[in-house]
Design a protein around this motif. Structure first.
Motif, mmCIF file in Angstrom:
data_model
loop_
_atom_site.group_PDB
_atom_site.id
_atom_site.type_symbol
_atom_site.label_atom_id
_atom_site.label_comp_id
_atom_site.label_asym_id
_atom_site.label_seq_id
_atom_site.Cartn_x
_atom_site.Cartn_y
_atom_site.Cartn_z
ATOM 1 N N GLN A 117 0.947 -1.199 0.042
ATOM 2 C CA GLN A 117 -0.061 -0.100 0.118
ATOM 3 C C GLN A 117 0.679 1.130 0.057
ATOM 4 O OE1 GLN A 117 -3.267 -0.238 2.710
ATOM 5 N NE2 GLN A 117 -2.763 -2.153 3.262
ATOM 6 N N VAL A 118 0.815 2.042 -0.997
ATOM 7 C CA VAL A 118 1.882 2.981 -1.200
ATOM 8 C C VAL A 118 1.386 4.384 -1.559
ATOM 9 C CG1 VAL A 118 4.130 3.483 -2.614
ATOM 10 C CG2 VAL A 118 3.229 1.181 -2.388
ATOM 11 N N THR A 119 1.888 5.433 -0.852
ATOM 12 C CA THR A 119 1.910 6.918 -1.121
ATOM 13 C C THR A 119 3.147 7.554 -1.476
ATOM 14 O OG1 THR A 119 1.696 7.368 0.928
ATOM 15 C CG2 THR A 119 -0.671 6.800 0.192
ATOM 16 N N VAL A 120 3.259 8.442 -2.270
ATOM 17 C CA VAL A 120 4.448 9.094 -2.449
ATOM 18 C C VAL A 120 4.338 10.407 -1.769
ATOM 19 C CG1 VAL A 120 5.897 10.262 -4.172
ATOM 20 C CG2 VAL A 120 4.519 8.382 -4.949
ATOM 21 N N GLY A 121 5.676 10.371 -0.656
ATOM 22 C CA GLY A 121 5.799 11.681 0.239
ATOM 23 C C GLY A 121 6.305 12.821 -0.105
ATOM 24 N N VAL A 169 15.063 3.005 5.975
ATOM 25 C CA VAL A 169 13.838 2.647 6.155
ATOM 26 C C VAL A 169 13.348 3.043 7.679
ATOM 27 C CG1 VAL A 169 12.337 0.590 6.570
ATOM 28 C CG2 VAL A 169 13.972 0.562 4.761
ATOM 29 N N LEU A 170 12.441 3.846 7.684
ATOM 30 C CA LEU A 170 12.077 4.526 9.227
ATOM 31 C C LEU A 170 10.681 4.133 9.295
ATOM 32 C CD1 LEU A 170 13.387 8.132 8.426
ATOM 33 C CD2 LEU A 170 14.515 5.996 9.605
ATOM 34 N N TYR A 171 10.131 4.306 10.753
ATOM 35 C CA TYR A 171 8.777 3.805 10.926
ATOM 36 C C TYR A 171 8.236 4.505 12.109
ATOM 37 C CZ TYR A 171 11.209 0.902 14.328
ATOM 38 O OH TYR A 171 11.804 0.578 15.384
ATOM 39 N N GLY A 172 6.714 4.430 11.940
ATOM 40 C CA GLY A 172 6.118 5.106 13.087
ATOM 41 C C GLY A 172 5.916 4.006 14.151
ATOM 42 N N SER A 173 5.183 4.460 15.287
ATOM 43 C CA SER A 173 4.655 3.315 16.278
ATOM 44 C C SER A 173 3.971 2.207 15.649
ATOM 45 C CB SER A 173 3.889 4.035 17.283
ATOM 46 O OG SER A 173 2.641 4.925 17.045
ATOM 47 N N GLY A 174 4.265 1.070 16.073
ATOM 48 C CA GLY A 174 3.387 -0.338 15.696
ATOM 49 C C GLY A 174 3.931 -0.827 14.388
ATOM 50 N N ALA A 175 4.962 0.000 13.731
ATOM 51 C CA ALA A 175 5.295 -0.709 12.212
ATOM 52 C C ALA A 175 6.778 -1.293 12.263
ATOM 53 C CB ALA A 175 5.037 0.406 11.292
ATOM 54 N N GLU A 176 7.234 -1.540 13.435
ATOM 55 C CA GLU A 176 8.584 -2.147 13.415
ATOM 56 C C GLU A 176 8.732 -3.317 12.497
ATOM 57 O OE1 GLU A 176 12.364 -3.475 16.379
ATOM 58 O OE2 GLU A 176 10.355 -2.622 17.112
ATOM 59 N N ALA A 183 14.852 2.140 11.612
ATOM 60 C CA ALA A 183 15.066 3.049 12.958
ATOM 61 C C ALA A 183 13.890 3.663 12.742
ATOM 62 C CB ALA A 183 16.072 3.998 12.337
ATOM 63 N N ALA A 184 13.434 3.890 14.027
ATOM 64 C CA ALA A 184 12.122 4.572 14.795
ATOM 65 C C ALA A 184 12.229 5.915 14.224
ATOM 66 C CB ALA A 184 11.832 4.436 16.028
ATOM 67 N N ARG A 185 11.064 6.486 13.424
ATOM 68 C CA ARG A 185 11.252 7.950 13.254
ATOM 69 C C ARG A 185 10.822 8.688 14.225
ATOM 70 N NH1 ARG A 185 10.805 9.707 7.572
ATOM 71 N NH2 ARG A 185 10.424 11.889 7.691
ATOM 72 N N THR A 186 11.653 9.808 14.455
ATOM 73 C CA THR A 186 11.545 10.800 15.486
ATOM 74 C C THR A 186 10.728 12.007 15.536
ATOM 75 O OG1 THR A 186 13.547 12.099 14.920
ATOM 76 C CG2 THR A 186 13.835 10.122 16.674
ATOM 77 N N GLY A 197 7.522 13.596 12.198
ATOM 78 C CA GLY A 197 6.816 13.315 11.112
ATOM 79 C C GLY A 197 6.324 11.768 10.927
ATOM 80 N N ALA A 198 6.362 10.917 11.962
ATOM 81 C CA ALA A 198 5.693 9.804 11.688
ATOM 82 C C ALA A 198 4.475 9.482 11.761
ATOM 83 C CB ALA A 198 6.592 8.636 12.865
ATOM 84 N N GLU A 199 4.100 8.455 10.929
ATOM 85 C CA GLU A 199 2.427 8.154 11.349
ATOM 86 C C GLU A 199 2.363 6.788 11.910
ATOM 87 O OE1 GLU A 199 -0.165 8.498 7.756
ATOM 88 O OE2 GLU A 199 0.777 10.528 7.525
ATOM 89 N N PRO A 200 1.556 6.716 12.916
ATOM 90 C CA PRO A 200 1.501 5.054 13.463
ATOM 91 C C PRO A 200 0.930 4.081 12.208
ATOM 92 C CG PRO A 200 0.399 6.714 14.643
ATOM 93 C CD PRO A 200 0.559 7.388 13.529
ATOM 94 N N GLY A 201 1.881 2.948 12.647
ATOM 95 C CA GLY A 201 1.712 1.815 11.540
ATOM 96 C C GLY A 201 2.105 2.017 10.124
#
Length: 481
Positions: A396-400, A411-418, A435-438, A440-444
């Motif tokens: 499931q992709v979006t362009v940021g 590869v960075l991630y928000g909470s619950g997406a490790e 690595a956890a994104r500090t 601008g992260a979005e959960p999942g």
């Protein structure tokens, strides 16, 4: 006119359906160029000083200033070399068509030799001279500006402005960056076939062609010099009489030439190699940047090339709807050009570390992973291309958008997406540590920041798909084309 083919006026037979006399026989000059390129990319030219004198025979032309900055961007480490055949009547070429000695040189041979990153393959893409295209504004040979045209035959670009105008035209047509060009005149063809000791061909029937001077019996032959020239220019006595049939025959001829050079010790025999180089380089003109050093770099980077990886294709085309005697690009041409532009270097073979084995990565299905793609590579449109590749595998992709330029893909991630991040990272050849994104992260959600080291996802399409009617240098010379 003397019946000896040495003194024949080498002009193709007139085609009754065409308004002007064709000059398709000159297309073989491009095959000579590919022969030289095959030598450059597979030869181990370790005796640099010994071969430098041979390469010193090459004439050079500075085209970069004329091309200017508005050119396609390179998307990978591939090398694209434009191969041109010139029918100039200067010097040794004067005896071939004396009635055309005062006419501007033409090129009915336009071949883009695409050398894939990593030495995986080489593809010779032929552009038929009758292909109707848009030609951009060019400078002529006197430095005057010639307006562009919305509908002309592609071979007129060389007559208007030489190699520079052909490069402009092809880059506008394909959006593929041309790195170098190699131009050869007609006289060099005989020399290269002699230098390799003849080229193997196979005939299905006896041939006696008074127009080309070709006389050969059915079966296999090794031909060179004037006989080889007659073989590649004959049209109506070989095949079905169409130019398409002749292109196929010429592709097989060049494939057989390259295969012989690769497999019969020519490249490891100093005397034979120097003879081949001296025979070829005296007939060449290249861009100024294609120096001896650049040629050596190409050779070193393509050591893995074999005859089975040297492919010959004609650009996808069909009959021009406005003129049955002309050609137009087929609907699939854009997709083909895109595959050439984005030809990816395959990932390095993974080395298993000694000691404690790595823990297996989570295997969360792609359709359960949400990914935002950011472009940190500095290459326009890279995020969109990577997003398409991810979507093709079910993510499931979006362009940021754009990110700060980076060498390494992240590869960075928000909470619950490790675990989702680890699953995605396992599909990237460089294996970035998630690595956890500090900020601008979005959960999942997993954020993929594309760096300049990006190649492709594991399992993604790499290289150029097989094309209809393609020929490989390793093909049986007696097989039907």
């Amino acid at each position: 006119m003397n019946s000896n083919p040495m003194y024949m006026e080498y002009v193709d037979d007139a085609d009754p359906e065409e308004p002007a006399p064709p000059r398709r026989g000159w297309r073989i000059l491009g095959w000579v160029c590919i022969g030289l390129s095959a030598v450059m990319v597979v030869g181990s030219l370790t005796a640099y000083g010994l071969y430098r004198q041979a390469f010193g025979n090459i004439a050079h032309e500075d085209v970069n200033a004329k091309l200017g900055p508005d050119r396609p961007e390179k998307l990978n480490e591939a090398m694209n070399i434009l191969l041109l055949g010139s029918d100039t009547r200067e010097g040794e070429n004067a005896k071939y068509g004396r009635q055309m000695k005062d006419e501007p040189p033409r090129s009915d041979t336009m071949i883009l030799l695409h050398l894939s990153p990593g030495g995986e393959q080489a593809m010779a893409i032929s552009f038929p001279r009758d292909l109707m295209v848009q030609r951009p504004e060019c400078e002529d040979r006197e430095g005057n500006t010639v307006p562009g045209s919305n509908r002309v035959q592609i071979n007129t670009a060389f007559t208007v402005g030489g190699a520079t105008c052909v490069i402009k035209t092809l880059e506008a047509l394909t959006d593929i960056r041309v790195d170098h060009f190699v131009q050869v005149d007609f006289a060099g063809f005989k020399n290269i076939t002699k230098a390799v000791g003849g080229v193997p061909v196979c005939l299905n029937e006896n041939v006696n062609d008074p127009k080309s001077g070709l006389r050969l019996s059915k079966g296999k032959h090794e031909i060179e010099g004037e006989q080889a020239l007659a073989y590649v220019r004959a049209r109506y006595t070989l095949g079905d009489g169409t130019d398409t049939s002749r292109i196929k025959r010429q592709q097989k001829f060049l494939g057989a030439l390259a295969s012989k050079v690769m497999s019969r010790g020519v490249l490891t025999n100093p005397k034979a190699l120097l003879q081949l180089l001296n025979a070829t380089t005296k007939s060449l003109t290249t861009d100024s940047e294609l120096s001896v050093t650049a040629m050596m770099d190409i050779a070193q980077g393509m050591q893995g090339l074999s005859s089975g990886k040297l492919r010959f294709v004609t650009v996808p085309h069909g009959q021009d709807p406005l003129d049955k005697n002309r050609l137009a690009l087929a609907p699939g041409a854009d997709e083909f050009f895109e595959s050439v532009r984005e030809d990816k270097k395959p990932p390095e073979a993974e080395k298993k570390p000694e000691g404690k084995p790595e823990a297996p990565a989570p295997t969360i299905p792609p359709n359960q992973i949400r990914v935002r793609v950011f472009n940190g590579s500095g290459t326009d449109g890279q995020a969109g291309r990577v997003a398409d590749s991810l979507e093709a595998q079910g993510f499931q992709v979006t362009v940021g958008g754009n990110a700060e330029r980076t060498t390494a893909t992240k590869v960075l991630y928000g909470s619950g997406a490790e675990n989702q991040a680890k699953s995605l990272a396992a599909l990237i050849p460089s294996k970035p540590a998630p690595a956890a994104r500090t900020g601008g992260a979005e959960p999942g959600v997993v954020d993929l920041v594309i760096g300049t080291d990006w190649t492709d996802l594991k399992g993604g399409q790499r290289g150029i798909p097989e094309q209809q009617g393609e020929i490989r240098a390793s093909d049986n010379i007696c097989s039907e084309t």
